[in-house]
Motif scaffolding. Structure first.
Motif, mmCIF file in Angstrom:
data_model
loop_
_atom_site.group_PDB
_atom_site.id
_atom_site.type_symbol
_atom_site.label_atom_id
_atom_site.label_comp_id
_atom_site.label_asym_id
_atom_site.label_seq_id
_atom_site.Cartn_x
_atom_site.Cartn_y
_atom_site.Cartn_z
ATOM 1 N N LYS A 330 0.790 -1.227 0.000
ATOM 2 C CA LYS A 330 0.000 0.000 0.000
ATOM 3 C C LYS A 330 0.824 1.281 0.000
ATOM 4 N N THR A 331 2.069 1.220 0.453
ATOM 5 C CA THR A 331 2.823 2.464 0.590
ATOM 6 C C THR A 331 3.367 2.941 -0.750
ATOM 7 N N ARG A 332 3.611 4.231 -0.831
ATOM 8 C CA ARG A 332 4.163 4.829 -2.046
ATOM 9 C C ARG A 332 5.544 4.253 -2.344
ATOM 10 N N GLN A 333 6.335 4.052 -1.293
ATOM 11 C CA GLN A 333 7.680 3.511 -1.473
ATOM 12 C C GLN A 333 7.639 2.103 -2.080
ATOM 13 N N ASP A 334 6.688 1.293 -1.621
ATOM 14 C CA ASP A 334 6.565 -0.063 -2.163
ATOM 15 C C ASP A 334 6.182 -0.033 -3.636
ATOM 16 N N LYS A 335 5.299 0.871 -3.988
ATOM 17 C CA LYS A 335 4.852 0.950 -5.379
ATOM 18 C C LYS A 335 5.979 1.443 -6.288
ATOM 19 N N ILE A 336 6.771 2.387 -5.789
ATOM 20 C CA ILE A 336 7.941 2.838 -6.550
ATOM 21 C C ILE A 336 8.918 1.675 -6.736
ATOM 22 N N ALA A 337 9.128 0.933 -5.653
ATOM 23 C CA ALA A 337 10.061 -0.201 -5.708
ATOM 24 C C ALA A 337 9.607 -1.231 -6.731
ATOM 25 N N ASP A 338 8.297 -1.499 -6.788
ATOM 26 C CA ASP A 338 7.786 -2.484 -7.747
ATOM 27 C C ASP A 338 7.961 -2.015 -9.187
ATOM 28 N N MET A 339 7.714 -0.738 -9.437
ATOM 29 C CA MET A 339 7.880 -0.222 -10.798
ATOM 30 C C MET A 339 9.340 -0.335 -11.244
ATOM 31 N N ASP A 431 -0.754 -8.785 -27.731
ATOM 32 C CA ASP A 431 -1.340 -7.444 -27.785
ATOM 33 C C ASP A 431 -2.240 -7.175 -26.580
ATOM 34 N N GLU A 432 -2.936 -8.205 -26.128
ATOM 35 C CA GLU A 432 -3.814 -8.048 -24.966
ATOM 36 C C GLU A 432 -3.005 -7.692 -23.720
ATOM 37 N N GLN A 433 -1.861 -8.359 -23.534
ATOM 38 C CA GLN A 433 -1.041 -8.063 -22.354
ATOM 39 C C GLN A 433 -0.408 -6.679 -22.463
ATOM 40 N N VAL A 434 0.034 -6.294 -23.658
ATOM 41 C CA VAL A 434 0.629 -4.971 -23.841
ATOM 42 C C VAL A 434 -0.409 -3.878 -23.587
ATOM 43 N N GLU A 435 -1.646 -4.130 -23.992
ATOM 44 C CA GLU A 435 -2.715 -3.154 -23.742
ATOM 45 C C GLU A 435 -2.920 -2.946 -22.239
ATOM 46 N N LYS A 436 -2.902 -4.039 -21.482
ATOM 47 C CA LYS A 436 -3.034 -3.927 -20.023
ATOM 48 C C LYS A 436 -1.822 -3.222 -19.425
ATOM 49 N N LEU A 437 -0.646 -3.530 -19.973
ATOM 50 C CA LEU A 437 0.571 -2.890 -19.485
ATOM 51 C C LEU A 437 0.538 -1.388 -19.764
ATOM 52 N N ASP A 438 -0.004 -1.014 -20.907
ATOM 53 C CA ASP A 438 -0.107 0.401 -21.272
ATOM 54 C C ASP A 438 -0.969 1.152 -20.255
ATOM 55 N N GLU A 439 -2.073 0.535 -19.849
ATOM 56 C CA GLU A 439 -2.945 1.150 -18.846
ATOM 57 C C GLU A 439 -2.198 1.346 -17.523
ATOM 58 N N LEU A 440 -1.427 0.336 -17.140
ATOM 59 C CA LEU A 440 -0.681 0.427 -15.880
ATOM 60 C C LEU A 440 0.394 1.507 -15.944
ATOM 61 N N MET A 441 1.090 1.590 -17.081
ATOM 62 C CA MET A 441 2.160 2.580 -17.206
ATOM 63 C C MET A 441 1.594 3.999 -17.245
ATOM 64 N N ASN A 442 0.435 4.176 -17.876
ATOM 65 C CA ASN A 442 -0.204 5.496 -17.898
ATOM 66 C C ASN A 442 -0.635 5.921 -16.498
ATOM 67 N N LYS A 443 -0.997 4.937 -15.688
ATOM 68 C CA LYS A 443 -1.513 5.223 -14.353
ATOM 69 C C LYS A 443 -0.401 5.397 -13.322
ATOM 70 N N TYR A 444 0.681 4.617 -13.474
ATOM 71 C CA TYR A 444 1.711 4.614 -12.433
ATOM 72 C C TYR A 444 3.119 4.910 -12.957
ATOM 73 N N GLY A 445 3.232 5.243 -14.225
ATOM 74 C CA GLY A 445 4.549 5.501 -14.797
ATOM 75 C C GLY A 445 5.294 6.641 -14.131
ATOM 76 N N HIS A 446 4.549 7.557 -13.499
ATOM 77 C CA HIS A 446 5.207 8.699 -12.856
ATOM 78 C C HIS A 446 6.097 8.261 -11.695
ATOM 79 N N PHE A 447 5.851 7.058 -11.157
ATOM 80 C CA PHE A 447 6.705 6.571 -10.071
ATOM 81 C C PHE A 447 8.138 6.317 -10.553
#
Length: 454
Positions: A330-339, A431-447
């Motif tokens: 849940k923490t911001r640090q953990d999410k940065i670490a995962d990215m 393509d299906e997995q890349v589409e899901k990955l694109d959504e994740l990167m748009n949402k959390y890429g700033h980390f």
């Protein structure tokens, strides 16, 4: 030797031993006018021990493949060496790590690609085995270390009375069985029917044959035999979740239950944990809870560290990105670490893709092409295998570049993959997995753009 796909626990590599048997061994043995029989081809009534020991004693030649360090194979080789002074040939895959000192035994090595064997290697090894067979059938010197070091030892013989008793035991077993006479069929035939059903997507039929194979192997009556027959459980789990009966969700849970018989929580069998990861990932997508995503990551991590291969690496990276979108951490640090962790794994994936691509480039030769041109069917089969592997290398590379933000390299790799003959579903899944990955990167890429000082 074993049958099906087995895991070498020392290296984590998966080897299709059916390829070894049907391409390297059986054609050569039969070319010498000998009948070639593997243990799963022996017709018996539920208990394999008696006919197996009889074959180990009476066979003119035994070819023992000890690849994957299968305990049964070592035991059977020891029995053969104790029973017969000569005509035993020992082979293994060249990367096998021997569990004890075998320097006093001549071992002929071959090269395996995992799921298949390169045709040039097939030709090379067939000649080596052919020459070896010619030699052992002529010479009188012992190849068994037992008879080499214990000179004067007299080999045993199966007396007529003992043989008759063994036949009576077999008849008694058969009379006490409730199955039909048709059930007295070889494991090899049953598995071929199962594999044919899987290829034609007749999953319910495949399940019937695989359950029958498990029953013949006595796995359910003796849990100790389950691990040595893990291939049967892998195929049954696959057929079960693919069958989607009585519904998709129930089938997925049943498939995991099947793999639990293989000690899923502790096993280091890479095939077991990779298959479990696929199923757990599907359970998460079916809304069964974040615990299934955690399980999928755990299994892909285990498979990745066991094999260090691009398939597990690219899927692990994706699921770690997916974890950022959950409450597992849940923490911001953990999410940065995962990215950051996901992208580090993608860097490794690119190196693995490069290594695998070089293997195919180095494996091309004028001699190989000339041989393949003489056999159109062989050429088509070999080309299809290579195309499929090259396709997956390129899409793994493309996904890694996409996650790393190198869109130009992603487009180039994807276009290269499109130019290779492939089944439509392969590109659709990618393509299906890349589409899901694109959504994740748009949402959390700033980390990934955090520039806080250390």
């Amino acid at each position: 030797m074993g049958f099906g796909t087995k895991t070498d626990l020392a290296t984590g590599r998966k080897l299709n031993l059916d390829e070894t048997y049907h391409k390297l061994i059986k054609p050569v043995v039969e070319s010498k006018g000998l009948l070639c029989v593997r243990a799963d081809e022996i017709r018996h009534s539920g208990i394999i021990d008696v006919p197996m020991y009889r074959q180990l004693l009476s066979a003119d030649v035994v070819v023992a493949d000890i690849s994957t360090a299968n305990a049964n194979a070592f035991y059977e080789l020891g029995v053969r060496h104790a029973l017969r002074p000569r005509t035993t040939i020992v082979i293994s895959e060249q990367q096998m790590c021997y569990p004890f000192d075998l320097n006093h035994i001549l071992i002929t090595k071959y090269s395996h690609l995992g799921e298949n064997i390169d045709y040039a290697e097939v030709l090379r090894f067939q000649k080596v085995l052919s020459d070896t067979l010619d030699t052992v059938l002529k010479i009188e010197d012992p190849d068994s270390p037992v008879y080499t070091f214990l000179s004067g030892l007299i080999p045993p013989k199966l007396q007529q009375k003992a043989e008759e008793m063994a036949q009576q035991v077999g008849a008694a077993i058969k009379n006490n069985e409730d199955e039909n006479p048709d059930d007295n069929v070889t494991l090899s035939v049953i598995l071929k029917e199962a594999e044919d059903a899987l290829k034609s997507k007749e999953y319910e039929i495949a399940k019937v044959f695989l359950n029958r194979a498990i029953k013949i192997s006595n796995c359910k009556t003796d849990p100790k035999l389950i691990a040595s027959n893990s291939y049967l459980f892998h195929r049954l789990a696959l057929a079960t979740y693919k069958a989607e009966k009585p519904d998709k969700l129930t089938a997925l849970h049943h498939a995991i239950d099947i793999l639990d018989d293989l000690d899923l929580k502790h096993t280091n069998d890479s095939e077991t944990v990779t298959l479990a990861a696929k199923i757990e990932k599907r359970l998460f997508y079916k809304g069964q809870g974040e615990d299934h995503l955690a399980n999928a990551i755990q299994y892909y991590e285990r498979a990745y560290f066991l094999l260090n291969n691009r398939y597990n690496a690219i899927n692990l990276a994706f699921l770690i990105n997916l974890r950022v979108d959950t409450n597992l951490f849940k923490t911001r640090q953990d999410k940065i670490a995962d990215m950051i962790l996901a992208n580090r794994i993608r860097e490794v994936t690119l190196r693995l893709c490069e290594q695998d691509w070089k293997k195919y480039a180095e494996n091309t030769s004028a001699e190989k092409e000339e041989v393949m041109q003489q056999d159109n069917e062989l050429a088509a089969t070999q080309k299809a295998i290579e195309n499929e592997q090259k396709f997956w290398i390129l899409v793994n590379r493309a996904e890694a570049y996409f996650g790393l933000g190198n869109k130009e390299a992603y487009v180039e790799a994807r276009e290269q993959a499109k130019q290779i003959d492939h089944k439509p579903w392969m590109l659709e899944v990618f393509d299906e997995q890349v589409e899901k990955l694109d959504e994740l990167m748009n949402k959390y890429g700033h980390f990934l753009n955090v520039t806080e000082p250390v």
